[in-house]
Each structure stands twice: as structure tokens, then as C-alpha cells.
Design an enzyme around this catalytic site. Sequence first.
Site, PDB file in Angstrom:
ATOM      1  N   THR A 134      27.398 -23.359  20.962  1.00 11.44           N
ATOM      2  CA  THR A 134      27.564 -22.291  21.945  1.00 11.44           C
ATOM      3  C   THR A 134      26.391 -22.192  22.902  1.00 11.44           C
ATOM      4  OG1 THR A 134      26.583 -20.680  20.424  1.00 11.44           O
ATOM      5  CG2 THR A 134      28.971 -20.933  20.370  1.00 11.44           C
ATOM      6  N   THR A 167      23.695 -25.489  15.639  1.00  9.65           N
ATOM      7  CA  THR A 167      22.416 -25.387  14.932  1.00  9.65           C
ATOM      8  C   THR A 167      22.478 -25.814  13.469  1.00  9.65           C
ATOM      9  OG1 THR A 167      22.822 -23.047  14.408  1.00  9.65           O
ATOM     10  CG2 THR A 167      21.611 -23.542  16.433  1.00  9.65           C
ATOM     11  N   ASP A 168      23.653 -25.749  12.830  1.00  8.09           N
ATOM     12  CA  ASP A 168      23.697 -25.931  11.379  1.00  8.09           C
ATOM     13  C   ASP A 168      23.277 -27.322  10.926  1.00  8.09           C
ATOM     14  OD1 ASP A 168      24.475 -23.349  11.085  1.00  8.09           O
ATOM     15  OD2 ASP A 168      26.562 -23.767  10.556  1.00  8.09           O
ATOM     16  N   LYS A 220      16.309 -25.619   9.683  1.00 13.54           N
ATOM     17  CA  LYS A 220      16.836 -24.278   9.931  1.00 13.54           C
ATOM     18  C   LYS A 220      16.599 -23.448   8.675  1.00 13.54           C
ATOM     19  CE  LYS A 220      21.016 -21.788  11.357  1.00 13.54           C
ATOM     20  NZ  LYS A 220      22.415 -21.909  11.799  1.00 13.54           N
TER      21      LYS A 220
END
Length: 443
Positions: free
Chosen positions: A101, A177-178, A256
Site C-alpha cells: 500500500t 512490509t511483511d 520487522k
Amino acid sequence: MLEGYRGKAYEILSKLNIEVGDLIEVRKGDMVIKGILLPSYSKDEKIIVIKLDNGYNVGLSIENLSEIKLLAKASKKIITSEEISPKKGKSEIKIISTGGTIVSKVEYETGAVRPALTTEEIIQFLPEINEIANIEAEILFSILSENMKPEYWVKIAEAVKRAFDEGNNGVIIAHGTDTMSYTAAALAFSLQSLQGPVVLVGSQRSSDRPSSDSAINLLSSVILAKYAPFGEVVVNMHAESSDTYTLAHRGVKVRKMHSSRRDAFQSINDKPLAKVFWKERKIIINRDDYIKRKEETKLDSKFDERVFLLYYYPGLKSEILEFIISNLKIRGIIIAGTGLGHTSSEYVEIFRKATKDGIFVGMTTQCLFGRVNMNVYTTGRQLLDAGVTPLEDMLPEVALVKLMWVLAHEDDLEKIKQIMITNLVGEINMRHSLDLFPRWSHE
């Protein structure tokens, strides 16, 4: 100016002398909504888009509204697509979108968020980047981060190589991001000679939310891609809960560390390469051991997926690993072991047989911070004797990606071991200082 509006919505807004940027009030039964009229990018000609006081955007069908009222003409001009266009001439920065996104638009007729599809849409999303560099965008594919695969890493690496061959100074990879750190590691091993920065960037919160980190992350990534002196793969994300600066983390030393915070990414056993102050358009380099830009970008992107990441836990049945080795024909195992690099002693003979059969077995620590040292305790020494290779302070997922890359290039077990313990792109840090370990206040 009613950019994007057509049909009935355009007709009604025009009659009321309402333009994009005006403060309006709409009623739907007992519900009253106030906000700024935004441009419409909806395919539905009946949808109008309003920015609310809380920062969120909402799309409403004009057919369902009982009243529309102009409250105030625009006090601040809204830039529209007719006034925005990419700079002419050769692009300096290439943005390659893979999903996520980070650069997205809300489809108000469905509520879905889709990626911006053209260079013009990206510049419209963030006009400030046009002041920094000549941008070109490419949608390589649009997938959820969890659907990333090694075959896609290859395609991304090839796209990066093309971008530099076309004369770009830097490349930005828009990514969910994951699994961003996996892709960053894969690109770091695939592109060990780079003409400029390869910046992976994402957002923890979508662009229609008032707390979105999309704009700042992207703007700072453009600054980084154009002006940073290094030729490395980095992950550039929010550095704190506020909006002051972002941090560029080395792609093979980042993880992360939070599921939802904007400052979720942290360097592990390492310091970030740089801080990017987006308002000041300034980069502060944190260290002088970065890999400098090269004259030519070299590509060597291939991966052998016959690997397994074993996260050891007390009571893990050894039969599970025996089944995996026997039935999946794997060529390598990365262990996320306990503490300094351990599993139950029940595994010693399984690993001994595996290494004798030519399977590489490497040890990392699930502690993440610190390094493995298998000479301290008896079990560690037994595992060493069984042929398990300690992998210093490599993160488990980085070691896994590196092993995929190494196995695609070598068959000899001793050569594989040697490459795995060789620091290729900063994945191993031989010196740890006290400030590399984060400490949380107990106040």
C-alpha cells in the site's frame, strides 16, 4: 475545477458552484458530513470524495444524498493532475512496484485500495517528488507480501538491473512490509555490484488513513535513491512514532519487529546506514563502511529452493526432521537454535548423517541479537562435531536466503560452507558494540 467528475455528480456540483478544494456539507437522512471535496478517480460517475476533519477520506454516492451545501470556497489550492506531469527527459529514479500500500489509491465505489498504475498517478499522489528527481514508474506485479516467492526475487533483480542500465541513479522497490526483509536479502546477494542505492520501501498504514506513513516513506526514499553515496540494498522506513525522519537499514541486517507500528523496522546487530530528514531534504550517513556505488551493476540472481528453516523448540519430534530430509530431497537446513546455537542432543546424529550425505546444516540463533558460539556448552560442541556450521550473527531468514543463493551456485559441501561463513554484503558483523542492543525503559 472538478477534476475527475463526470455525469450526474459533475452536473450537480457545477450548479452549486462547488469546486475541488471547497468545504462542503452533505446530508443523508439524519447524518451530516462536512469536509473538503477531493478530486474523483472513481469509475462510478455518481461518487463524490470528501476529506473529513479526522484526516480520513470517504466516498459517497450523490444519489443517496438529500442535500449538498457549499460552506466555504477553497482557502488552499489543491493541485490537480492537469497541473502535474513528470519532468521531461531521462528518468533519474525508477520506482518498481511489486504490491503493498506504499503508493495506493482508494477506489471509493468498492472501498478497495489499488496501487497507482502510472508515473503520473504516483506524482499526483506525492507531487513533492517531482521537485527532487525525474521519476519513472513500473508495475512489475501486484501481489500481497506473503505471496512473494524466489522466482519473483529474480524478476525484481532483473528489473533493477534494467533500470540502472537505462541510466537511473537509484531504484525504489515498493513492497509489502511483511516479507520485505527476505526480498531485501535476496536482492543484496543477487546484486553485489550496484551503481546506486536500491531502496525497498513500504507502509504500515494505507494512504487513506490520517496516520499513514506512505508519503514520508516514499519521499525520503526518493531523496535516498538520488543522493545517497552507497551502492547497497536498503530498507527505508519510519524511524520513530512521529514524522521527523526515516532510517535506511542494510538489507541483510534488518527485521520487522512490530506488527503494526510505523517504526516497526530495526537493524539487528548493526547500525542503520543513514538517517533521512525528509523536510530538510537531508541525509546523514551513520557509518563509513558502506559499499560505494560502482560503475556497473552486475546481476547474478538464481536460487535453489530445496532448503528448510528449522525453528527448534523443546519437544520437537526428531521424526519430523527425518521425514523432511528423506521425503523433500532438501539440500540445506538453517536452524534457528536456542541461545548460543543449540538443539536437543537427540538431533546430533540426524545432523551428522545429513552432513555426511552432502546436506548443509547451518546454525543461527532465535535470540536474533548476539551471535552463535557453539564451543561453550557440550551440546554445541557435539553439534559442531556432527558437521553443523555456526553462522555468526546472521539472521535466520537472511541465512536461509543466502543458502538458497549459494546452493544455486555450488554443489561441493566444503565450498558451500566456506561461502556461507564469508561476509559478502554485510550480512555478518564481526564486531558488536554495546549500543547495538536495544534497551527498553522500565520507568
